[in-house]
Structure formats: C-alpha cells, structure tokens
Scaffold this motif. Structure first.
Motif, PDB file in Angstrom:
ATOM      1  N   PHE A 199       0.824  -1.204   0.000  1.00  0.00           N
ATOM      2  CA  PHE A 199       0.000   0.000   0.000  1.00  0.00           C
ATOM      3  C   PHE A 199       0.866   1.265   0.000  1.00  0.00           C
ATOM      4  O   PHE A 199       2.002   1.254   0.478  1.00  0.00           O
ATOM      5  CB  PHE A 199      -0.936   0.004   1.208  1.00  0.00           C
ATOM      6  CG  PHE A 199      -2.019  -1.043   1.130  1.00  0.00           C
ATOM      7  CD1 PHE A 199      -3.119  -0.862   0.311  1.00  0.00           C
ATOM      8  CD2 PHE A 199      -1.916  -2.215   1.849  1.00  0.00           C
ATOM      9  CE1 PHE A 199      -4.108  -1.820   0.214  1.00  0.00           C
ATOM     10  CE2 PHE A 199      -2.902  -3.186   1.764  1.00  0.00           C
ATOM     11  CZ  PHE A 199      -4.003  -2.988   0.945  1.00  0.00           C
ATOM     12  N   ASP A 200       0.308   2.318  -0.549  1.00  0.00           N
ATOM     13  CA  ASP A 200       0.991   3.610  -0.625  1.00  0.00           C
ATOM     14  C   ASP A 200       0.870   4.293   0.735  1.00  0.00           C
ATOM     15  O   ASP A 200      -0.056   5.080   0.991  1.00  0.00           O
ATOM     16  CB  ASP A 200       0.362   4.458  -1.733  1.00  0.00           C
ATOM     17  CG  ASP A 200       1.116   5.752  -1.988  1.00  0.00           C
ATOM     18  OD1 ASP A 200       1.842   6.207  -1.093  1.00  0.00           O
ATOM     19  OD2 ASP A 200       0.960   6.324  -3.089  1.00  0.00           O
ATOM     20  N   ILE A 201       1.810   3.990   1.611  1.00  0.00           N
ATOM     21  CA  ILE A 201       1.736   4.452   3.002  1.00  0.00           C
ATOM     22  C   ILE A 201       1.765   5.971   3.083  1.00  0.00           C
ATOM     23  O   ILE A 201       0.999   6.581   3.844  1.00  0.00           O
ATOM     24  CB  ILE A 201       2.890   3.831   3.811  1.00  0.00           C
ATOM     25  CG1 ILE A 201       2.708   2.307   3.882  1.00  0.00           C
ATOM     26  CG2 ILE A 201       2.959   4.441   5.213  1.00  0.00           C
ATOM     27  CD1 ILE A 201       3.865   1.582   4.543  1.00  0.00           C
ATOM     28  N   LYS A 202       2.608   6.592   2.293  1.00  0.00           N
ATOM     29  CA  LYS A 202       2.736   8.049   2.340  1.00  0.00           C
ATOM     30  C   LYS A 202       1.424   8.736   1.973  1.00  0.00           C
ATOM     31  O   LYS A 202       0.935   9.614   2.699  1.00  0.00           O
ATOM     32  CB  LYS A 202       3.845   8.494   1.391  1.00  0.00           C
ATOM     33  CG  LYS A 202       4.049   9.997   1.327  1.00  0.00           C
ATOM     34  CD  LYS A 202       5.169  10.364   0.345  1.00  0.00           C
ATOM     35  CE  LYS A 202       5.376  11.868   0.283  1.00  0.00           C
ATOM     36  NZ  LYS A 202       6.452  12.229  -0.679  1.00  0.00           N
ATOM     37  N   VAL A 215      -3.209   7.857  12.032  1.00  0.00           N
ATOM     38  CA  VAL A 215      -2.922   6.793  11.061  1.00  0.00           C
ATOM     39  C   VAL A 215      -1.789   5.917  11.589  1.00  0.00           C
ATOM     40  O   VAL A 215      -0.700   6.399  11.910  1.00  0.00           O
ATOM     41  CB  VAL A 215      -2.521   7.375   9.688  1.00  0.00           C
ATOM     42  CG1 VAL A 215      -2.300   6.241   8.683  1.00  0.00           C
ATOM     43  CG2 VAL A 215      -3.590   8.334   9.176  1.00  0.00           C
ATOM     44  N   GLY A 216      -2.072   4.617  11.682  1.00  0.00           N
ATOM     45  CA  GLY A 216      -1.078   3.644  12.100  1.00  0.00           C
ATOM     46  C   GLY A 216      -0.976   2.512  11.096  1.00  0.00           C
ATOM     47  O   GLY A 216      -1.872   2.324  10.251  1.00  0.00           O
ATOM     48  N   ASP A 232       9.371  10.711   7.843  1.00  0.00           N
ATOM     49  CA  ASP A 232       9.078  11.695   6.806  1.00  0.00           C
ATOM     50  C   ASP A 232       7.645  11.583   6.299  1.00  0.00           C
ATOM     51  O   ASP A 232       7.060  12.588   5.875  1.00  0.00           O
ATOM     52  CB  ASP A 232      10.050  11.544   5.638  1.00  0.00           C
ATOM     53  CG  ASP A 232      11.464  11.984   5.994  1.00  0.00           C
ATOM     54  OD1 ASP A 232      11.635  12.640   7.047  1.00  0.00           O
ATOM     55  OD2 ASP A 232      12.395  11.665   5.223  1.00  0.00           O
ATOM     56  N   TRP A 233       7.084  10.388   6.330  1.00  0.00           N
ATOM     57  CA  TRP A 233       5.701  10.201   5.882  1.00  0.00           C
ATOM     58  C   TRP A 233       4.697  10.617   6.959  1.00  0.00           C
ATOM     59  O   TRP A 233       3.497  10.561   6.742  1.00  0.00           O
ATOM     60  CB  TRP A 233       5.459   8.746   5.494  1.00  0.00           C
ATOM     61  CG  TRP A 233       6.239   8.302   4.287  1.00  0.00           C
ATOM     62  CD1 TRP A 233       6.851   9.091   3.359  1.00  0.00           C
ATOM     63  CD2 TRP A 233       6.514   6.946   3.886  1.00  0.00           C
ATOM     64  NE1 TRP A 233       7.474   8.325   2.403  1.00  0.00           N
ATOM     65  CE2 TRP A 233       7.287   7.014   2.699  1.00  0.00           C
ATOM     66  CE3 TRP A 233       6.176   5.702   4.406  1.00  0.00           C
ATOM     67  CZ2 TRP A 233       7.725   5.861   2.036  1.00  0.00           C
ATOM     68  CZ3 TRP A 233       6.617   4.563   3.757  1.00  0.00           C
ATOM     69  CH2 TRP A 233       7.376   4.634   2.580  1.00  0.00           C
ATOM     70  N   ASN A 234       5.204  10.991   8.136  1.00  0.00           N
ATOM     71  CA  ASN A 234       4.374  11.531   9.218  1.00  0.00           C
ATOM     72  C   ASN A 234       3.415  10.480   9.785  1.00  0.00           C
ATOM     73  O   ASN A 234       2.335  10.806  10.293  1.00  0.00           O
ATOM     74  CB  ASN A 234       3.581  12.752   8.735  1.00  0.00           C
ATOM     75  CG  ASN A 234       3.222  13.697   9.871  1.00  0.00           C
ATOM     76  OD1 ASN A 234       3.891  13.719  10.903  1.00  0.00           O
ATOM     77  ND2 ASN A 234       2.166  14.457   9.680  1.00  0.00           N
ATOM     78  N   VAL A 235       3.797   9.201   9.693  1.00  0.00           N
ATOM     79  CA  VAL A 235       3.008   8.124  10.296  1.00  0.00           C
ATOM     80  C   VAL A 235       2.941   8.338  11.805  1.00  0.00           C
ATOM     81  O   VAL A 235       3.937   8.699  12.445  1.00  0.00           O
ATOM     82  CB  VAL A 235       3.656   6.761   9.967  1.00  0.00           C
ATOM     83  CG1 VAL A 235       3.055   5.641  10.801  1.00  0.00           C
ATOM     84  CG2 VAL A 235       3.524   6.466   8.474  1.00  0.00           C
TER      85      VAL A 235
END
Length: 425
Positions: A199-202, A215-216, A232-235
């Motif tokens: 999946f496109d996590i970002k 979002v986790g 960087d993706w702010n997860v």
C-alpha cells in the motif's frame, strides 16, 4: 530485462548478485538429503548461522554473572534494547528515538491503540482493509467493543472491486473522504499478507490526517521487505514482528514506531510499566510514572533478553547489507520468479494467475498465485520435493523469494519441480 528459463542463465544472475554470499550465512532445512528451496520467509525467516553466538553470549553471561549481567555483561541487559535504535531506525526510516523493541506484534498493537484510538462524539470509526490478517481483525473488534461500540458499525473495511484481487488507491482515498469526520483511525497492513499488495503508506497517511484521523500501520510483512520512511511520511505509529523477513526466530520480539510529535504529549493514554519509567530514576521505585522520552516510554516490562538476542543478530546483518541493496535484488529476483511462472504456464495444461500486483511499486518479495486446475495435491508434491511454500484456501500458494538467502537458481529449480508436479498428477 530479457530473462531466460535455463540453469546456465540463472547461474549467471547468481554470479552477478552482490548479495549471493549471504546465502551461506543461513541454515536451510533439508528434504531428501538436499537443501530446500525456501519460499516462506514471509511467515518465518531462516536462522542466520551467527544467531546462536548471540544467544550463547546471553546464556554464558547469565551463568557467570547471574543478576549482575544487567550491568556487567558484554552487552549489559540494562540497555540491551538501545542497540536496536539506530539500525532499526534506518530499516524503517525513523529517528532512533522513535523506535523500540518489546512484546510481540498484536500485544504492541493493543498497547498502541490505548494511545492512538481515541473515539469520541461522532468520530469513532476505524478504517482497515478487508481480508486483513485475522489477528488484526480480532484486535480491532475487541478494541471497539472495549470502547462500547459495535464492530459492524465502527469498523469500516476497504473492499476490492468485483472481480479484482487488490484494493485500488483511489478507492482507499475515496473511502477516507466518505467516512470523513466520523473517522478516528486508519490502521492498515503495509503489505497485505494474502495478496502481497504493497500500500501507498505516504499517500494514505496524508489523506487520513487531512480527514482529521490518526494513522497507524501493521508492518508485519513490510519491515525488512520494503522501503519505509515512517518519520518523513508523518506516520503516527506502527508495529511489526521480527520473525518474517527479519529472521529473528519463531514468535519473537516486535518493533514499534511512535512519531516524535507524540513523545511529549501528556494527553495520550498509555498502559504504563516500570521499564518505561525515567531510566535515571527507575530503581528509586517512585510511585508516579515518569515516562522515558521517546518510544522507549511505551515499554512496560523489563525486556526478554533471550528473545532480543536473535533479533539483534539479524538487525546487525541488515545494517551491513542496507535496505537499498536488498530492494534492488528483491525486485530482480521477484521479476525472475514471475517470468519462470509464466514460462511454465505455457508448458502445462493448468494456468497460473498471479494476484500480486505486477507494478513493482505495489509489490515486494511475494507472489501469490492461483493454481487454476490444480489443488492441494500439487502443494503436497512441492513440499515432498523440497519446495517449502505456503498454501492458502481455496488454491493459492504464496511464494516469497527473500533476497538475503534465495538464489536465482532456486527460481529455475522451482519451475522444473512445479512442472513435474503438474504433469505427474
């Protein structure tokens, strides 16, 4: 690249493989006296040969030092887990302070839900993928019931379109918009265990935040397998097991990520324990919990060093190899396996349908294959002939050509065994 379905060509690819030497660093089971072709590293990775030395070191320290091993062992148990911070951070794209190791995967997801599932008012729903790994489904169901909600209402599943095997990104984004201000949490597996879809996590994380949700990610099939940039993706948070692609041994310790933006947030609930307490004051036995700043502040109990030792052995190997080199080989060997399947498909009456996306950005070290015209007897034949793979109902085999220890010649040999298994039925 133009592949060839010949042993000589496969050996040429192995000769060009910069990671080929690491194959000899692992222990392989044998069937009929011959080393197996191992395709189940997405379930349990092989044992690195040097793992035993890490475990023996802890056993020797226990024998020779007993309780003093906490402070005077070669790798003191007191701060053993801190050795993971920097290398694990590089593997998942995090700052060292954002990662820790503790417990097991579903336990950690439950603990993280205490902090990051905060239902209230109309915002109480959780978005996950349909056909998520069952443990995630059970965890989510029990969490929403604990908060007084009905899972049939509070859990929103992302469905595949009719006749399709994978979930489209545009459908995920549309569903996030649809649930809107009722959405409290997005929690998806980074790689779907059944299909192997990445999946496109970002993009999904950004969309969840735009909707006002946290979002986790469950990275069980992603850690050590795909490129991750969690910081960087702010997860907000993530957890993963260590025994699949990271080869730490059955049921072993889990890794956790908590973004640094949450470290000083005193409004977050957490189930506290003394190992998460201020390290400098831990043995003062103070009555009030003062968490360590960073992900270590989510730890609960003192850590199982005998479980961490095999994980540390693996993490050090990953640090030596680097994720970029792993991913480069991963893409090539997965593509070669895909080619082999397509070539064998032309030579037999059965047909193979690869349900893992063909797009390299949506797949990693796994191909899930429908065996049309074949059933469980073919799987049994593969297992009896030295191909260790995974069967999923109704007639899917999952093949994970792990780059650290699978060879291109393995892919060729698998094709020949698969062909023989079909024509001999």
């Amino acid at each position: 690249m133009i592949f060839q379905n010949t042993r000589d060509y496969a050996r040429q690819l192995d000769a060009q493989d910069a990671l080929a030497k690491y194959r000899d660093e692992f222990l392989f089971p044998k069937v009929n006296g011959k080393q197996v072709i191992y395709f189940t590293g997405n379930s349990l990775g092989l044992q690195p040969k040097h793992t035993k030395a890490f475990v023996d070191e802890v056993m020797d320290d226990w024998a020779n030092l007993a309780v003093e091993g906490h402070f005077y062992a070669e790798k003191p148990w007191w701060d053993y887990h801190e050795r993971f911070a920097a290398p694990l951070g590089k593997i998942v794209g995090a700052k060292p302070s954002e990662v820790t190791v503790m417990n097991t995967l579903t336990v950690n997801l439950h603990l993280l839900m205490v902090s990051f599932y905060k239902p209230g008012g109309k915002r109480y729903k959780i978005l996950c993928e349909a056909k998520a790994f069952p443990s995630d489904q059970y965890m989510l169901q029990s969490q929403v019931r604990f908060h007084g909600y009905d899972p049939k209402d509070a859990i929103v599943e992302l469905e595949r379109r009719e006749g399709e095997h994978n979930i489209r990104l545009e459908d995920i984004l549309a569903k996030i918009d649809e649930v809107g201000d009722e959405l409290a949490l997005v929690l998806i597996g980074g790689v779907n265990y059944y299909t192997g879809q990445v999946f496109d996590i970002k993009t999904i994380t950004a969309a969840g935040h735009k909707a006002g949700a946290l979002v986790g990610w469950d990275l069980a099939h992603a850690a050590g397998n795909i490129k991750l940039e969690l910081h960087d993706w702010n997860v907000d948070f993530a957890a993963w097991c260590s025994y699949k692609y990271m080869n730490s041994g059955p049921g072993n310790a889990s890794g956790c990520f908590i973004h640094e933006k949450h470290h000083a947030d005193k409004t977050l609930n957490r189930f506290a324990g003394w190992w998460g307490h201020n390290k400098a004051r831990r043995f003062k036995m103070e009555p009030d919990f003062d968490p360590v700043e960073g992900a270590d502040g989510w730890q609960v109990s003192n850590l199982p060093i005998l479980s961490l030792a095999p994980y540390l052995a693996s993490v050090e190997m990953f640090a030596e190899v680097g994720m970029d080199a792993l991913i480069e080989k991963r893409d090539r060997i997965t593509s070669y396996l895909e080619f082999i399947l397509q070539e064998i498909d032309k030579e037999v009456n059965s047909s193979f349908e690869i349900i893992t996306p063909s797009d390299p950005f949506q797949r990693a070290s796994q191909l899930s294959v429908f065996l049309h015209g074949e059933g469980r007897p073919l799987f049994d034949y593969l297992m009896k002939n030295g191909v260790i793979t995974d069967w999923r109902e109704p007639n899917v085999i999952r093949l994970a050509p792990v780059p650290l220890y699978c060879s291109f010649e393995d892919m060729y040999d698998f094709g020949q065994i698969l062909k023989q298994g079909i024509v001999s039925q």
